[in-house]
Design a protein around this motif. Structure first.
Motif, mmCIF file in Angstrom:
data_model
loop_
_atom_site.group_PDB
_atom_site.id
_atom_site.type_symbol
_atom_site.label_atom_id
_atom_site.label_comp_id
_atom_site.label_asym_id
_atom_site.label_seq_id
_atom_site.Cartn_x
_atom_site.Cartn_y
_atom_site.Cartn_z
ATOM 1 N N GLY A 118 18.929 -4.607 29.168
ATOM 2 C CA GLY A 118 18.903 -5.609 30.222
ATOM 3 C C GLY A 118 18.099 -5.204 31.438
ATOM 4 N N ARG A 119 17.768 -3.918 31.549
ATOM 5 C CA ARG A 119 17.029 -3.444 32.725
ATOM 6 C C ARG A 119 15.644 -2.914 32.360
ATOM 7 N N THR A 120 15.524 -2.157 31.258
ATOM 8 C CA THR A 120 14.218 -1.636 30.849
ATOM 9 C C THR A 120 13.828 -2.142 29.467
ATOM 10 N N GLY A 121 14.706 -2.891 28.850
ATOM 11 C CA GLY A 121 14.459 -3.428 27.523
ATOM 12 C C GLY A 121 15.727 -4.044 26.988
ATOM 13 N N LEU A 122 15.769 -4.247 25.694
ATOM 14 C CA LEU A 122 16.931 -4.865 25.060
ATOM 15 C C LEU A 122 17.282 -4.106 23.787
ATOM 16 N N THR A 123 18.566 -4.015 23.487
ATOM 17 C CA THR A 123 18.999 -3.450 22.213
ATOM 18 C C THR A 123 19.563 -4.575 21.354
ATOM 19 N N VAL A 124 19.320 -4.454 20.053
ATOM 20 C CA VAL A 124 19.732 -5.485 19.106
ATOM 21 C C VAL A 124 20.730 -4.895 18.117
ATOM 22 N N ALA A 125 21.862 -5.558 17.952
ATOM 23 C CA ALA A 125 22.852 -5.126 16.960
ATOM 24 C C ALA A 125 22.438 -5.644 15.589
ATOM 25 N N GLY A 126 22.262 -4.737 14.648
ATOM 26 C CA GLY A 126 21.879 -5.148 13.307
ATOM 27 C C GLY A 126 20.379 -5.238 13.114
ATOM 28 N N HIS A 127 19.985 -5.658 11.905
ATOM 29 C CA HIS A 127 18.566 -5.673 11.542
ATOM 30 C C HIS A 127 18.157 -6.997 10.896
ATOM 31 N N ASP A 128 18.837 -8.062 11.263
ATOM 32 C CA ASP A 128 18.475 -9.385 10.770
ATOM 33 C C ASP A 128 17.173 -9.823 11.451
ATOM 34 N N PRO A 129 16.103 -10.071 10.696
ATOM 35 C CA PRO A 129 14.819 -10.455 11.310
ATOM 36 C C PRO A 129 14.927 -11.683 12.207
ATOM 37 N N ARG A 130 15.851 -12.579 11.892
ATOM 38 C CA ARG A 130 16.007 -13.779 12.734
ATOM 39 C C ARG A 130 16.527 -13.409 14.112
ATOM 40 N N ASP A 131 17.442 -12.443 14.175
ATOM 41 C CA ASP A 131 17.934 -11.982 15.481
ATOM 42 C C ASP A 131 16.813 -11.302 16.262
ATOM 43 N N TRP A 132 16.019 -10.508 15.569
ATOM 44 C CA TRP A 132 14.899 -9.825 16.231
ATOM 45 C C TRP A 132 13.868 -10.832 16.713
ATOM 46 N N ALA A 133 13.611 -11.858 15.913
ATOM 47 C CA ALA A 133 12.645 -12.886 16.315
ATOM 48 C C ALA A 133 13.127 -13.615 17.569
#
Length: 448
Positions: A376-391
């Motif tokens: 939220g301050r220098t980037g974002l972390t994503v839980a899991g590896h679902d390409p739709r979430d990453w997109a």
């Protein structure tokens, strides 16, 4: 229990001064074992990656503080000299152990004996007591370190970098499990090393949980970024970097820098790109991939290119060969966002280097990445590896200019807390404690 966190910010714990536990001074000379890969190898090729950067950068910073460092590694080319100068006060000894080329990672353990013979010969050329301490990197070096430490009569500090039990717990499709022989070998090193150094408190907890390590034998010393090399560029510099890379000035650029293997999950970003293009076909977005096949990725070196073709986004992906820091900095500065989608990552130096250049990072919520990236301050972390979430995450960040620019401003400030100088300070503190405890044990054993 005595766990020490030195340098940088780990979770909610910040330490600004060194705790040496009342130990004596730092070592004069350190023998560093990096058996399976040379610190002089180009990261992103073969088995070379963050470990190589760590070993070389830490050694050079230790040398600046007056510590002589000799790095022992396995020779991989017949043209390599037996000794190379890697910097003032840093020697790399290329030990002939097995064939120079064509030796698979699975066959490396068979060459530990000749490697150890070469280490012993080098040590025999010095006066007794030449080295004060051994620091081994990765489990194979740890195995060699156990023998060398006993022979030299010095303590052993070990850094695992990756752990078989952790990698097997997050095994992804297309990858192969680490053999039981490695897990057993790691257990032996954990049980016998004088001290363990890890990158984050999460890695410490993995050693305790998976290998029953004693928390009192673990020091948390975060790695760093080369802040002299990686820094934010000017607007004109960014435009020049894009021209050199053949990228449009208005194109949205997503970057992946790392080895091409299932564990690093570059396929997740290629699939996420396809999702983005499917949703918004007119969007001017490109993916830049910098790296070469490694590990199980060597079995299908063109697999990522083939995936891009199958998904219809090959014309939007630039595949670049691994490159030295002086050229890699262009990629970091040219990108709007750098991605680190790994399934397992002890820290994630790419994330730190990108932020040092002022580029926000979207990273998987695994291993040390939540420490390397301030969500939220220098980037974002994503839980899991679902390409739709990453997109969705990438689209959201690319569409929000205000948030992205704010992250770009904050990222270098965050990265400054993780310099290699801080790493060297942490290592020196850990070494001093280790040497003091080792001498105390030996004195006690002699007295009894």
């Amino acid at each position: 229990m005595h766990v020490v966190v030195v340098g940088g910010t780990i979770g909610h714990v910040t330490v600004t001064d060194l705790d040496t536990g009342g130990a004596a001074g730092p070592p004069r000379r350190v023998a560093v074992l990096s058996f399976h890969t040379s610190p002089l190898a180009q990261p992103g090729t073969g088995d070379a990656g963050g470990l190589n950067v760590y070993v070389l950068q830490a050694a050079c910073r230790l040398a600046r503080r007056g510590v002589e460092v000799e790095i022992f590694t396995r020779a991989t080319h017949s043209s390599q000299p037996s000794v190379e100068q890697a910097g003032d006060g840093v020697l790399v000894r290329n030990i002939v152990a097995g064939p120079f080329e064509g030796l698979s990672r699975e066959d490396l353990p068979t060459q530990l004996c000749p490697f150890m013979a070469g280490v012993m010969r080098a040590e025999a050329g010095h006066a007794p007591g030449h080295y004060d301490l051994i620091h081994s990197h990765y489990w194979l070096s740890g195995q060699a370190g156990l023998v060398a430490a006993e022979h030299f009569g010095v303590p052993l500090v070990h850094t695992a970098h990756t752990l078989a039990a952790v990698k097997n717990a997050v095994l992804t499709e297309g990858d192969v499990p680490e053999p039981e022989s490695r897990r057993i070998g790691e257990q032996q090193v954990v049980d016998s090393a004088d001290r363990l150094v890890v990158n984050t408190t999460g890695e410490r907890d993995e050693l305790v949980g998976y290998y029953d390590a004693d928390p009192g034998d673990i020091d948390v010393v975060p790695p760093g970024a080369d802040l002299e090399q990686y820094s934010p560029g000017t607007q004109r510099g960014t435009e020049s970097a894009r021209r050199r890379l053949g990228l449009g000035q208005r194109t949205e650029v997503i970057a992946f820098i790392g080895r091409i293997q299932p564990l690093k999950a570059p396929d997740v970003i290629v699939r996420a790109l396809a999702e983005m293009v499917r949703a918004q076909p007119q969007r001017d977005v490109r993916l830049v991939v910098v790296g070469g096949p490694s590990g199980s990725g060597l079995e299908r070196p063109r697999s990522l290119m083939e995936l891009a073709e199958q998904l219809g986004v090959a014309d939007r992906v630039n595949f670049l060969a691994p490159r030295p820091p002086s050229e890699l900095v262009d990629v970091y500065r040219a990108a709007d966002v750098v991605t680190v989608p790994s399934y397992s990552e002890s820290f994630g130096l790419v994330a730190l280097e990108a932020q040092a250049c002022g580029t926000p990072v979207v990273a998987a919520e695994v291993g040390g990445l939540p420490t390397a990236v301030e969500h939220g301050r220098t980037g974002l972390t994503v839980a899991g590896h679902d390409p739709r979430d990453w997109a969705r995450t990438l689209i959201g960040l690319l569409d929000d200019d205000e948030k992205r620019l704010s992250m770009s401003r904050n990222a270098p400030l965050h990265a400054r807390g993780f310099s290699w100088d801080s790493t060297a300070d942490g290592l020196l503190a850990s070494y001093a404690r280790t040497m003091a405890a080792y001498r105390a044990r030996r004195s006690s054993a002699t007295a009894s």
